[in-house]
Scaffold this motif. Sequence first.
Motif, short mmCIF file in Angstrom:
data_model
loop_
_atom_site.label_atom_id
_atom_site.label_comp_id
_atom_site.label_asym_id
_atom_site.label_seq_id
_atom_site.Cartn_x
_atom_site.Cartn_y
_atom_site.Cartn_z
N GLY A 1 0.74 -1.22 -0.11
CA GLY A 1 0.07 0.18 -0.04
C GLY A 1 0.85 1.30 -0.10
O GLY A 1 0.37 2.32 0.20
N CYS A 2 2.25 1.21 -0.31
CA CYS A 2 2.93 2.30 -0.35
C CYS A 2 2.99 3.02 -1.76
O CYS A 2 2.82 2.24 -2.65
N TYR A 3 3.43 4.20 -1.82
CA TYR A 3 3.61 4.81 -2.96
C TYR A 3 5.13 4.83 -2.93
O TYR A 3 5.99 5.41 -2.20
N VAL A 4 5.63 4.52 -4.23
CA VAL A 4 7.34 4.36 -4.13
C VAL A 4 7.80 5.34 -5.44
O VAL A 4 7.22 5.23 -6.56
N TYR A 5 8.76 6.11 -4.86
CA TYR A 5 9.50 7.04 -6.14
C TYR A 5 10.75 5.81 -6.35
O TYR A 5 11.53 5.85 -5.31
N LEU A 6 10.71 5.67 -7.43
CA LEU A 6 11.79 4.45 -7.77
C LEU A 6 13.13 5.15 -8.51
O LEU A 6 13.09 5.75 -9.69
N GLY A 7 14.12 5.27 -7.47
CA GLY A 7 15.28 5.86 -8.24
C GLY A 7 16.13 5.19 -9.00
O GLY A 7 16.15 3.97 -8.93
N THR A 8 16.40 5.84 -9.99
CA THR A 8 17.40 4.99 -11.16
C THR A 8 18.33 6.11 -11.69
O THR A 8 17.91 7.04 -12.02
N ARG A 9 19.55 5.49 -11.83
CA ARG A 9 20.44 6.57 -12.73
C ARG A 9 20.02 6.70 -14.21
O ARG A 9 20.29 7.67 -14.55
N ASN A 10 19.66 5.61 -14.96
CA ASN A 10 19.28 5.87 -16.15
C ASN A 10 17.90 6.03 -16.24
O ASN A 10 17.06 4.68 -15.93
N LEU A 11 17.20 7.05 -16.73
CA LEU A 11 15.92 7.30 -16.45
C LEU A 11 14.96 6.25 -17.39
O LEU A 11 13.89 5.76 -17.19
N LYS A 12 15.53 6.11 -18.47
CA LYS A 12 14.96 4.99 -19.48
C LYS A 12 14.73 3.66 -18.92
O LYS A 12 13.70 2.99 -18.86
N GLY B 1 -0.49 -4.49 -12.35
CA GLY B 1 -1.33 -3.87 -11.48
C GLY B 1 -0.93 -3.14 -10.49
O GLY B 1 -1.72 -2.49 -9.37
N LEU B 2 0.54 -2.96 -10.30
CA LEU B 2 0.83 -2.23 -9.26
C LEU B 2 1.36 -0.69 -9.64
O LEU B 2 2.12 -0.49 -10.41
N ARG B 3 0.45 0.24 -9.47
CA ARG B 3 0.31 1.47 -10.12
C ARG B 3 0.96 2.75 -9.33
O ARG B 3 1.23 3.82 -9.81
N ASN B 4 1.10 2.44 -8.00
CA ASN B 4 1.77 3.52 -7.05
C ASN B 4 3.02 3.70 -7.02
O ASN B 4 3.73 3.18 -5.99
N VAL B 5 3.57 3.96 -8.48
CA VAL B 5 5.02 4.05 -8.31
C VAL B 5 5.49 5.09 -9.58
O VAL B 5 4.53 5.32 -10.73
N GLU B 6 6.37 5.62 -9.48
CA GLU B 6 7.09 6.58 -10.62
C GLU B 6 8.54 6.73 -10.39
O GLU B 6 9.00 6.63 -9.47
N PRO B 7 9.02 6.83 -11.69
CA PRO B 7 10.49 6.71 -11.71
C PRO B 7 11.05 8.28 -11.30
O PRO B 7 10.68 9.19 -11.69
N ILE B 8 12.24 8.35 -10.71
CA ILE B 8 13.07 9.51 -10.50
C ILE B 8 14.61 9.37 -10.89
O ILE B 8 15.08 8.21 -10.21
N GLN B 9 15.09 10.25 -11.76
CA GLN B 9 16.43 10.02 -12.18
C GLN B 9 17.25 10.34 -10.75
O GLN B 9 16.96 11.84 -10.39
N ILE B 10 18.34 9.71 -10.70
CA ILE B 10 19.22 10.19 -9.67
C ILE B 10 20.37 9.49 -9.80
O ILE B 10 20.66 8.35 -9.88
N ASP B 11 21.65 10.22 -9.81
CA ASP B 11 22.96 9.53 -9.75
C ASP B 11 23.53 9.89 -8.49
O ASP B 11 23.96 11.34 -8.21
N ILE B 12 23.57 9.16 -7.49
CA ILE B 12 24.05 9.45 -6.13
C ILE B 12 25.33 9.95 -6.02
O ILE B 12 25.92 10.29 -4.90
N THR B 13 26.17 9.89 -7.07
CA THR B 13 27.64 10.15 -7.08
C THR B 13 27.67 11.84 -7.35
O THR B 13 28.63 12.42 -7.30
N ASP B 14 26.46 12.50 -7.79
CA ASP B 14 26.53 13.74 -8.65
C ASP B 14 25.65 14.67 -7.60
O ASP B 14 24.33 14.50 -7.61
N GLN B 15 26.10 15.51 -6.93
CA GLN B 15 25.41 16.49 -6.00
C GLN B 15 24.42 17.16 -6.81
O GLN B 15 23.10 17.12 -6.32
N ALA B 16 24.49 17.81 -7.85
CA ALA B 16 23.44 18.18 -8.75
C ALA B 16 22.36 17.35 -8.97
O ALA B 16 21.21 17.98 -9.22
#
Length: 245
Positions: A25-36, A49-64
């Motif tokens: 029942g959680c909503y997940v922001y799915l972190g990924t270095r490559n957005l595709k 059928g698991l719809r409470n999710v969306e991708p978030i681009q993040i490279d954790i080695t890059d502060q920006a």
Amino acid sequence: MKKVFITGANKSIGYETARQLIQQGCYVYLGTRNLKNGQQSVEKLKSEGLRNVEPIQIDITDQASVDAARKEIGGKTEILDVLINNAGISGGMPQKPASVDLNVLYEVFNVNLYGAVRTTKAFIDLLKNSSQPRIVNVTSGMASMTLCGNPDFQYRDYVGGIYGPSKAALNMYTIALALELRDTAFKVNAIDPGFTATDFNNHRGSGSVEVAGKRILKYAMIGTDGPTGKFISEEINPETGIVAF
């Protein structure tokens, strides 16, 4: 509905953890270095059928990149209930301490330690808005000085000079952060998902991603009576999970 951000979640343990959290029942922001890649993973979850999710681009080695991810999620919600610092790299093999490649050592620390710290610092304000904030730092049995110093430790032959030290440093950060937040509602723990068969170890692991995800989910969702500042490995200690650092 609890809001969860998982780094490195487009595949393997991170992806499976996302699946199980959405099922809970959680909503997940799915972190990924490559957005595709992240978008493809989200579509796969939605096809189940698991719809409470969306991708978030993040490279954790890059502060920006970390700051951009924080801004993006902050524009969607004022509250983050759970942060799972899952993204990590191994550094390859062998990792002989006496001949360690310092460039590889830095690269691994930049992901496994500095990346987790960058992400935690960036999202701590959103976590403080939660009534039950949780931080899970995904670690390894190879990061326990107690275990690796034990002649009977089953993985002692694999102790090296790069990956284990990076996760041991993350363990220490976990302790320090939990101590700083001990008078708040935060629960901060280092969770070992176990030796899991993924591309991280060329599928040599003996455990499944389903079990690994369940172990992480358990401590992402712990109640007010749950532990904090602990190293948890249910593979090593099936009874309580708590293992000496």
